[in-house]
Write a protein that holds these residues in place. Structure first.
Motif, PDB file in Angstrom:
ATOM      1  N   ALA A  12       0.826  -1.205   0.000  1.00  0.00           N
ATOM      2  CA  ALA A  12       0.000   0.000   0.000  1.00  0.00           C
ATOM      3  C   ALA A  12       0.858   1.253   0.000  1.00  0.00           C
ATOM      4  O   ALA A  12       0.576   2.222  -0.706  1.00  0.00           O
ATOM      5  CB  ALA A  12      -0.921  -0.005   1.213  1.00  0.00           C
ATOM      6  N   LYS A  20      -2.827   6.194 -10.500  1.00  0.00           N
ATOM      7  CA  LYS A  20      -3.821   5.270 -11.018  1.00  0.00           C
ATOM      8  C   LYS A  20      -3.844   5.380 -12.537  1.00  0.00           C
ATOM      9  O   LYS A  20      -3.527   6.429 -13.096  1.00  0.00           O
ATOM     10  CB  LYS A  20      -5.204   5.630 -10.477  1.00  0.00           C
ATOM     11  N   SER A  82     -14.367  -1.075  -8.526  1.00  0.00           N
ATOM     12  CA  SER A  82     -14.071  -0.741  -7.131  1.00  0.00           C
ATOM     13  C   SER A  82     -14.195  -1.943  -6.209  1.00  0.00           C
ATOM     14  O   SER A  82     -13.621  -1.956  -5.122  1.00  0.00           O
ATOM     15  CB  SER A  82     -14.992   0.383  -6.648  1.00  0.00           C
ATOM     16  N   SER A  84     -13.000  -4.821  -6.927  1.00  0.00           N
ATOM     17  CA  SER A  84     -11.870  -5.687  -7.297  1.00  0.00           C
ATOM     18  C   SER A  84     -12.232  -6.767  -8.306  1.00  0.00           C
ATOM     19  O   SER A  84     -11.490  -7.735  -8.472  1.00  0.00           O
ATOM     20  CB  SER A  84     -11.230  -6.329  -6.053  1.00  0.00           C
ATOM     21  N   ASP A 104     -10.659 -10.105  -6.320  1.00  0.00           N
ATOM     22  CA  ASP A 104      -9.536  -9.646  -5.509  1.00  0.00           C
ATOM     23  C   ASP A 104      -8.405  -9.074  -6.366  1.00  0.00           C
ATOM     24  O   ASP A 104      -7.228  -9.218  -6.041  1.00  0.00           O
ATOM     25  CB  ASP A 104      -9.024 -10.813  -4.650  1.00  0.00           C
ATOM     26  N   VAL A 106      -6.240  -6.002  -8.004  1.00  0.00           N
ATOM     27  CA  VAL A 106      -5.859  -4.635  -7.642  1.00  0.00           C
ATOM     28  C   VAL A 106      -5.227  -3.862  -8.797  1.00  0.00           C
ATOM     29  O   VAL A 106      -5.073  -2.638  -8.719  1.00  0.00           O
ATOM     30  CB  VAL A 106      -4.899  -4.631  -6.440  1.00  0.00           C
ATOM     31  N   ALA A 107      -4.852  -4.556  -9.879  1.00  0.00           N
ATOM     32  CA  ALA A 107      -4.282  -3.895 -11.058  1.00  0.00           C
ATOM     33  C   ALA A 107      -4.448  -4.814 -12.255  1.00  0.00           C
ATOM     34  O   ALA A 107      -4.508  -6.041 -12.106  1.00  0.00           O
ATOM     35  CB  ALA A 107      -2.821  -3.549 -10.847  1.00  0.00           C
ATOM     36  N   LYS A 119      -3.360  -9.727  -8.184  1.00  0.00           N
ATOM     37  CA  LYS A 119      -4.215  -9.923  -7.027  1.00  0.00           C
ATOM     38  C   LYS A 119      -3.607  -9.254  -5.791  1.00  0.00           C
ATOM     39  O   LYS A 119      -2.405  -8.958  -5.744  1.00  0.00           O
ATOM     40  CB  LYS A 119      -4.428 -11.418  -6.780  1.00  0.00           C
ATOM     41  N   SER A 120      -4.437  -9.022  -4.798  1.00  0.00           N
ATOM     42  CA  SER A 120      -4.000  -8.296  -3.612  1.00  0.00           C
ATOM     43  C   SER A 120      -2.954  -9.059  -2.808  1.00  0.00           C
ATOM     44  O   SER A 120      -2.224  -8.469  -2.008  1.00  0.00           O
ATOM     45  CB  SER A 120      -5.195  -7.959  -2.713  1.00  0.00           C
TER      46      SER A 120
END
Length: 300
Positions: A12, A20, A82, A84, A104, A106-107, A119-120
């Motif tokens: 994070a 972004k 939002s 995921s 899950d 994140v990108a 994934k996160s």
């Protein structure tokens, strides 16, 4: 000690420094994420790659890029929601849009005929063409960013090192010695890494001088077209090297830029007031962004 919690906190902190992805440029289309979570697109829509008007709650967008000599129109667009999950439109011959079951995430990254999801937990998933191993990412761990070229895929690790899979004919996957990297980008046959000190490193095909970035300083973001490389400077100006047949490098007069994107032969810049500028190939209207307003800024 909470190892997973500590790792996620580190991710994070690192990701917070990176913008972004709110503008994206594909082979013949351009995509913009608005501040309200909706998406707009212009350019070639032969395969429905611009059919994003119904998207909601999007937090990032990417568009697949295709080299001119590779194919003439195949493209797809990916949106990260939002919650995921992931949305996709466009050409799907190789199942590159089959992301409905992803969770899950994140990108995201979109290459020629494939889609990559981060994934996160730092692992990576991929769908689509895998003829040269460009989707062989199941063993990756501790990844904080991904990039997809035409035939190769790049992963940035939490420790600032880089991994790569796929076609390596021109050395575009020779990134094992890289360190202190904070962002990565992949073009047709070259790969660029942004270092924490604002300098840039490059490997791969350099036929058009697209890898001549050793003199760059003060860079905060990078973007790659098929054969050109674009760097956003800390003062809001933009640098570019490489192929310029369509004027895609004509960015020297740009000011107040906060994010950049590069398509096959066009370059897009997001200004601090939420408007967008573009130069380069405009055969399909992919540079017709002068009327865009309210595009989400990288730090929002």
């Amino acid at each position: 000690m909470n190892i997973e919690g500590d790792w996620l906190e580190q991710v994070a902190l690192k990701v917070k420094r990176w913008p972004k992805v709110t503008i994206a440029a594909g082979r013949r289309h351009t995509v913009g994420l608005k501040s309200d979570g909706t998406v707009t697109a212009v350019g070639d829509n032969k395969y429905g790659q611009c059919d994003v008007s119904g998207w909601r709650d999007i937090v990032a967008v990417v568009a697949s890029n295709v080299h001119m000599a590779t194919n003439t129109g195949n493209a797809h667009t990916i949106g990260l929601k939002s919650d995921s999950t992931v949305a996709a439109v466009g050409w799907n011959t190789h199942d590159q849009c089959n992301v409905n079951d992803w969770r899950d995430i994140v990108a995201v990254a979109a290459g020629w005929r494939r889609t990559i999801g981060l994934k996160s937990d730092g692992t990576v998933v991929a769908v689509g063409r895998n003829n040269e191993g460009e989707c062989n990412v199941s063993g990756w761990h501790d990844i904080v960013a991904v990039a997809a070229g035409d035939w190769h895929t790049i992963g940035l690790r939490l420790d600032g090192t880089v991994t790569a899979v796929g076609n390596n004919r021109y050395g575009q996957c020779n990134v094992s010695g890289w360190c202190d990297i904070v962002a990565v980008a992949a073009g047709y046959l070259h790969t660029i890494g942004l270092k924490s000190d604002g300098t840039v490193t490059a490997v791969g095909l350099n036929k058009h001088d697209q890898c001549d970035v050793s003199g760059w300083r003060g860079i905060v973001a990078i973007a790659l077209g098929s054969n050109h490389t674009v760097g956003l400077k800390s003062d809001g100006t933009v640098a570019a090297v490489g192929w310029n047949e369509y004027g895609q490098r004509n960015v020297s007069d740009w000011r107040d830029i906060v994010a950049i994107a590069a398509g096959c032969a066009h370059t897009v810049g997001l200004k601090s007031d939420g408007t967008v500028v573009a130069v380069g190939d405009n055969e399909y209207g992919q540079c017709d962004v002068s009327g865009w307003r309210g595009i989400q800024l990288p730090d929002n």
